[in-house]
Design a protein around this motif. Structure first.
Motif, short mmCIF file in Angstrom:
data_model
loop_
_atom_site.label_atom_id
_atom_site.label_comp_id
_atom_site.label_asym_id
_atom_site.label_seq_id
_atom_site.Cartn_x
_atom_site.Cartn_y
_atom_site.Cartn_z
N MET A 77 3.69 7.44 1.38
CA MET A 77 3.49 7.24 2.82
C MET A 77 2.85 5.88 3.10
O MET A 77 3.26 5.17 4.02
N ALA A 78 1.84 5.51 2.29
CA ALA A 78 1.15 4.24 2.52
C ALA A 78 2.12 3.07 2.37
O ALA A 78 2.09 2.12 3.15
N LEU A 137 5.42 3.18 2.81
CA LEU A 137 6.42 3.21 3.88
C LEU A 137 5.87 2.62 5.17
O LEU A 137 6.59 1.99 5.94
N THR A 138 4.57 2.86 5.45
CA THR A 138 4.03 2.48 6.76
C THR A 138 3.32 1.13 6.75
O THR A 138 2.97 0.62 7.80
N GLY A 179 4.82 -1.79 8.97
CA GLY A 179 4.78 -1.45 10.40
C GLY A 179 3.37 -1.52 10.96
O GLY A 179 3.16 -2.02 12.07
N ILE A 180 2.40 -1.04 10.20
CA ILE A 180 1.01 -1.07 10.67
C ILE A 180 0.52 -2.50 10.80
O ILE A 180 -0.16 -2.85 11.76
N ASN A 231 1.91 -3.87 13.99
CA ASN A 231 1.18 -3.28 15.12
C ASN A 231 -0.16 -3.95 15.32
O ASN A 231 -0.57 -4.25 16.44
N GLU A 232 -0.88 -4.19 14.21
CA GLU A 232 -2.20 -4.83 14.28
C GLU A 232 -2.09 -6.22 14.87
O GLU A 232 -2.88 -6.61 15.73
N TYR A 243 -1.43 -6.01 18.58
CA TYR A 243 -2.63 -5.59 19.30
C TYR A 243 -3.58 -6.78 19.46
O TYR A 243 -4.12 -7.02 20.54
N LEU A 298 -2.28 11.39 5.86
CA LEU A 298 -0.88 11.20 6.27
C LEU A 298 -0.79 11.05 7.78
O LEU A 298 -0.11 10.17 8.29
N LEU A 342 -2.08 7.63 8.91
CA LEU A 342 -1.11 6.56 8.69
C LEU A 342 0.03 6.66 9.72
O LEU A 342 0.46 5.65 10.28
N GLN A 383 -1.08 5.31 13.04
CA GLN A 383 -1.14 3.86 13.05
C GLN A 383 0.25 3.26 13.12
O GLN A 383 0.45 2.17 13.66
N PHE A 384 1.23 3.96 12.57
CA PHE A 384 2.59 3.45 12.52
C PHE A 384 3.27 3.62 13.86
O PHE A 384 3.91 2.70 14.36
N PHE A 414 -0.09 3.13 17.73
CA PHE A 414 -1.22 2.29 17.34
C PHE A 414 -2.30 2.28 18.41
O PHE A 414 -3.49 2.35 18.12
N GLU A 415 -1.85 2.20 19.67
CA GLU A 415 -2.79 2.14 20.81
C GLU A 415 -3.67 3.40 20.83
O GLU A 415 -4.88 3.32 20.99
#
Lengths: 168, 234
Positions: free
Chosen positions: A25-26, A28-29, A32-33, A36-37, A40, B83, B86, B89-90, B93-94
């Motif tokens: 999961m870490a 995969l995301t 994207g994270i 997003n950061e 923001y 999970l 995460l 966040q994906f 996010f807001e």
């Protein structure tokens, strides 16, 4: 197989299964994270000096201009002096080296106490506006000019030091 | 031994509601319920984590040993919380920026370990999943009601920010421009929860009095000595 080794193997394999799931999961995301950061942070930058155009001039450094006039420099600063890990701030200051506004981009301070550095939670961070290295004694009250926060002394001090460090 | 699905649904939503009767998970309940949007976000996350963890714990219940079952259950719950963290966040996010600090605290929400230990690790998969879902829904509903009451009185709005946090269309209702600040602060949370629990007890009490009057017309129960139904459970 003896009962004892089974008692070790069963929880261990459950733990390994959980770990595997989290690693997948870490991965995969992660991308994207990160995007997003960044988005923001860009939105926060636009809010800091309203009506200005933001340009990146270096790593974590930006200038804000209105028309052709430079109205602010924005710097990213981070500190480990908080209560729980890394805190990242954006500090905008004017050409005469006074703070315009400060935003927290990321933090993990205690909810209800240390989260006063979040502009959505408290207006504490707005008290830095107008301060410069010359007009302010950068220590918490009563020694200095910055109001501390009961229950969040360490967070408040970390924020104060980081903002002071950002100023030229 | 099997427990009927209707009683699981009724337990989760009303007679054994995690927030109003078991009084579990009050830390996130108090802290996040300042608006409908944040309440909805954390409630939904808790609901998902609770359902998934109950499902998996029930699947693996034959593998648990007496000595290690609690750490293993916590491990599974913590994995699902990470999970969910995460995933938030994906995709949201807001929302994560506002409730992120509390998402990690779902691990310490006693409702999760409580249901895992008391129900999921002793019951078949279907019943355990349903129990997780209904307990989570019960918690979510109380969170949303509290968020709604506090937002309405404290800020004078309803559903504000729901659009930016979840991507739903903007349905903000503005009742007044100013609010009663106390309701947004921690005391407001205690007052609201206290009123909700009192209301719930009053409703349960009148319901149990009605049914006892119907069942035995001869037994003249003194209303003052009749305990609220959930008092026995506590």
């Amino acid at each position: 197989m003896s009962g004892y080794s089974l008692k070790v193997i069963k929880p261990t394999s459950i733990a390994l299964g959980c770990a595997l799931l989290l690693v997948i999961m870490a991965n995969l995301t992660r991308e994207g994270i990160r995007i997003n950061e960044a988005e923001y942070a860009t939105r926060q930058l636009r809010e800091m000096v309203p009506g200005s155009v933001i340009q990146e001039t270096g790593v974590g450094t930006y200038t804000a201009t209105i028309g052709s006039e430079k109205v602010a420099t924005i710097k990213t600063v981070q500190t480990m002096k908080g209560y729980n890990g890394l805190i990242k701030f954006l500090v905008a200051y004017s050409p005469n080296e006074e703070v315009i506004s400060v935003r927290t981009i990321s933090h993990k301070e205690t909810p209800g106490l240390g989260d006063i550095i979040d502009i959505e939670v408290s207006d504490w961070m707005t008290k830095f506006s107008g301060r410069s290295k010359d007009n302010t004694h950068w220590l918490l009250r009563p020694e200095g000019d910055i109001d501390g926060v009961s229950g969040a002394t360490i967070t408040a001090k970390a924020a104060m030091l980081a903002i002071e460090e950002a100023l030229p | 031994m099997s427990i009927s699905n209707t009683s699981i649904v009724k337990d989760g939503l009303w007679s054994n509601n995690p927030a109003l009767v078991q009084l579990l998970g009050l830390c996130p309940l108090m802290a996040v319920s300042t608006s409908v949007a944040t309440s909805f976000g954390l409630g939904l996350t808790t609901l998902l984590v609770l359902t998934c963890s109950n499902l998996v714990i029930s699947c693996l219940r034959k593998l648990f040993d007496e000595e290690t079952r609690l750490p293993v259950q916590i491990l599974i719950i913590a994995s699902f919380v990470t999970l969910a963290d995460l995933a938030l966040q994906f995709w949201f996010f807001e929302l994560h920026q506002r409730i992120g600090l509390f998402v990690a605290l779902i691990v310490t929400n006693c409702t999760l370990l409580g249901r895992a230990e008391a129900f999921a690790s002793r019951n078949p998969i279907g019943a355990a999943t349903l129990d997780g879902f209904m307990m989570g829904t019960g918690f979510l509903l109380v969170l949303i009601i509290m968020g709604g009451v506090r937002e309405l009185i404290g800020q004078g709005t309803l559903f504000a920010g729901l659009d930016t946090l979840t991507g739903l269309p903007d349905i903000t209702v503005t009742v007044s421009d100013s609010g009663f600040l106390l309701m947004m602060m921690p005391p407001g949370a205690f007052i609201t929860l206290g009123c909700l629990i009192a209301l719930k007890n009053a409703l349960s009490q009148s319901a149990s009095q009605n049914s006892s009057q119907q069942s035995s017309t001869l037994a003249s129960q003194d209303p003052q000595t009749t305990q609220p139904r959930n008092a026995e459970k506590l």
